[in-house]
Design a protein around this motif. Sequence first.
Motif, mmCIF file in Angstrom:
data_model
loop_
_atom_site.group_PDB
_atom_site.id
_atom_site.type_symbol
_atom_site.label_atom_id
_atom_site.label_comp_id
_atom_site.label_asym_id
_atom_site.label_seq_id
_atom_site.Cartn_x
_atom_site.Cartn_y
_atom_site.Cartn_z
ATOM 1 N N VAL A 1 42.341 35.166 41.189
ATOM 2 C CA VAL A 1 41.993 35.832 42.439
ATOM 3 C C VAL A 1 42.229 34.860 43.589
ATOM 4 N N LYS A 2 42.949 35.298 44.629
ATOM 5 C CA LYS A 2 43.281 34.431 45.757
ATOM 6 C C LYS A 2 43.177 35.217 47.062
ATOM 7 N N PRO A 3 42.940 34.539 48.181
ATOM 8 C CA PRO A 3 43.140 35.194 49.482
ATOM 9 C C PRO A 3 44.618 35.531 49.646
ATOM 10 N N THR A 4 44.909 36.617 50.328
ATOM 11 C CA THR A 4 46.309 36.998 50.512
ATOM 12 C C THR A 4 47.065 36.056 51.442
ATOM 13 N N ASP A 5 46.337 35.315 52.295
ATOM 14 C CA ASP A 5 47.014 34.630 53.396
ATOM 15 C C ASP A 5 46.466 33.237 53.676
ATOM 16 N N ARG A 6 46.027 32.526 52.643
ATOM 17 C CA ARG A 6 45.572 31.153 52.827
ATOM 18 C C ARG A 6 46.259 30.238 51.826
ATOM 19 N N SER A 7 46.277 28.935 52.142
ATOM 20 C CA SER A 7 46.829 27.917 51.249
ATOM 21 C C SER A 7 45.761 26.853 51.035
ATOM 22 N N GLY A 8 46.146 25.742 50.385
ATOM 23 C CA GLY A 8 45.224 24.637 50.214
ATOM 24 C C GLY A 8 44.117 24.902 49.207
ATOM 25 N N SER A 9 44.364 25.775 48.226
ATOM 26 C CA SER A 9 43.396 26.089 47.154
ATOM 27 C C SER A 9 42.130 26.747 47.675
ATOM 28 N N ARG A 10 42.159 27.317 48.855
ATOM 29 C CA ARG A 10 40.964 27.961 49.406
ATOM 30 C C ARG A 10 40.725 29.312 48.737
ATOM 31 N N GLY A 11 39.503 29.527 48.278
ATOM 32 C CA GLY A 11 39.101 30.828 47.773
ATOM 33 C C GLY A 11 39.772 31.265 46.489
ATOM 34 N N ILE A 12 40.250 30.308 45.678
ATOM 35 C CA ILE A 12 40.954 30.645 44.436
ATOM 36 C C ILE A 12 39.997 30.549 43.255
ATOM 37 N N ARG A 13 40.096 31.517 42.348
ATOM 38 C CA ARG A 13 39.301 31.442 41.130
ATOM 39 C C ARG A 13 40.040 32.119 39.979
ATOM 40 N N LYS A 14 40.073 31.434 38.833
ATOM 41 C CA LYS A 14 40.626 32.006 37.604
ATOM 42 C C LYS A 14 39.490 32.613 36.790
ATOM 43 N N LEU A 15 39.740 33.805 36.246
ATOM 44 C CA LEU A 15 38.742 34.494 35.431
ATOM 45 C C LEU A 15 39.311 34.772 34.045
ATOM 46 N N THR A 16 38.532 34.477 33.017
ATOM 47 C CA THR A 16 38.937 34.776 31.644
ATOM 48 C C THR A 16 38.257 36.039 31.121
ATOM 49 N N SER A 17 37.368 36.603 31.924
ATOM 50 C CA SER A 17 36.776 37.908 31.647
ATOM 51 C C SER A 17 36.555 38.584 32.994
ATOM 52 N N PHE A 18 36.177 39.851 32.953
ATOM 53 C CA PHE A 18 35.957 40.567 34.208
ATOM 54 C C PHE A 18 34.558 40.349 34.763
ATOM 55 N N ASP A 19 33.757 39.576 34.050
ATOM 56 C CA ASP A 19 32.456 39.182 34.588
ATOM 57 C C ASP A 19 32.679 38.297 35.812
ATOM 58 N N GLY A 20 32.007 38.576 36.882
ATOM 59 C CA GLY A 20 32.156 37.791 38.099
ATOM 60 C C GLY A 20 33.329 38.197 38.954
ATOM 61 N N LEU A 21 33.995 39.328 38.619
ATOM 62 C CA LEU A 21 35.166 39.767 39.378
ATOM 63 C C LEU A 21 34.798 40.064 40.831
ATOM 64 N N GLU A 22 33.737 40.817 41.035
ATOM 65 C CA GLU A 22 33.335 41.177 42.397
ATOM 66 C C GLU A 22 33.011 39.941 43.222
ATOM 67 N N GLU A 23 32.338 38.973 42.596
ATOM 68 C CA GLU A 23 31.997 37.732 43.301
ATOM 69 C C GLU A 23 33.248 36.956 43.685
ATOM 70 N N ALA A 24 34.213 36.875 42.758
ATOM 71 C CA ALA A 24 35.462 36.154 43.039
ATOM 72 C C ALA A 24 36.237 36.824 44.162
ATOM 73 N N ILE A 25 36.287 38.154 44.164
ATOM 74 C CA ILE A 25 36.975 38.881 45.232
ATOM 75 C C ILE A 25 36.302 38.613 46.568
ATOM 76 N N ALA A 26 34.968 38.661 46.590
ATOM 77 C CA ALA A 26 34.242 38.413 47.838
ATOM 78 C C ALA A 26 34.510 37.007 48.365
ATOM 79 N N GLU A 27 34.586 36.021 47.461
ATOM 80 C CA GLU A 27 34.868 34.642 47.869
ATOM 81 C C GLU A 27 36.267 34.520 48.468
ATOM 82 N N SER A 28 37.259 35.164 47.843
ATOM 83 C CA SER A 28 38.626 35.116 48.357
ATOM 84 C C SER A 28 38.747 35.843 49.689
#
Length: 387
Positions: free
Chosen positions: A142-169
């Motif tokens: 999950v990444k922001p559509t328009d940022r660089s520098g590793s901001r707001g990036i998260r890898k998920l191995t399950s769908f647990d925490g998906l909403e949180e990762a999207i909100a962070e990005s």
Amino acid sequence: MPRKIVIIGASDLQNPLILKAKSMGFETHVFAWASGDIGEKTADFFYPVSIVEKEQILECCRQIKPDAVATIASDLAAVTVNYLANALGLPSNPPETAFIASNKFAMRGAFREAGIPTPAFVKVAPGDDLSLIRAMQLPIIVKPTDRSGSRGIRKLTSFDGLEEAIAESVQASFEKKAIVEEYIEGEEYSFESISQNGVHHYLNITKKFTTGTPHFIETGHLEPSDLDEETIEAAKAHIFRALDALHITTGAGHAEFKVLPGTKEIRLIEIGARMGGDCIGSDLVQLTTGYDFVKMVIQAATGDPLDLSAADTVPTAVVRYTFNDEDIAHYETLCREHPDKLYRASQMMRRKVGEAVTDSSTRCGFYILTGSSQQEVCELSQLPLNK
């Protein structure tokens, strides 16, 4: 009268461009938010205007009448440069490139339209239907559509925490959108190029080191990479097609890609219409290839012929980023025990007691080492060349 160049950005990563332009006889006009950055002092003229204030900078440029507009190492600054150069009739990529090359969702769409292999991807915001994402193959990133520098990036191995990762990005995104992609496995590299009149020139490939999951913050970069010639040629063909798909015709290109495990197949992560940051373009390329990449950026911006001659080189070079007091203490040990290996370091190593490094902008500092072998510089910098 000296020729004039407008430079967007004044940070330590932009300073090599300012210094190079001055050494080439240009009068430098630098725009950035006033924050005490080194470029505020090294510029001939500094304007305390945020790099996103395109119209305000354009009005100043109409008075300055520059011969070139340029930046290095910043996607956000590259958008402003493209806008200014087009408005002033200076060499530039076409207007649409600024958006396509800085928005990950638009970029993925351009790759897919050009027939370039790309993972499944979805653009999303909080509250959107997530059923298409939950149908993706794990892991996902999950990444922001328009940022660089590793901001707001998260890898998920399950769908647990998906909403949180999207909100962070989304929180890190300028347009308040996230892109969710199927994760590409493999070792990660970056590819530096320079283009003029739609002709692309390969400069070098860099091996990337990161903190790994979940945020993948860069810890260092090594040149030359450990790729063989066959894989390098495959990367050239793949990335030159991608540059065309993004309409990158003028100036630097920085592509990030992976090599699929056990193969020589290339999979693109993204491409920026600018030089690689983290000292890749400003230092590592010239050290290991002899190509003066920063000079080429200026030549592309003025329309002068590119100087593709090569100077003396070192066998290998690495940039190492510091994250904590332990890293800084190791750098201080290197200063005492291996001063001949140290090429340069950031102006200040900032000790961040109790403060976590969350993206590239919050790292403490960096240093660059040169040496006789990849093994040597990686051991000295404590980077894991052979995992």
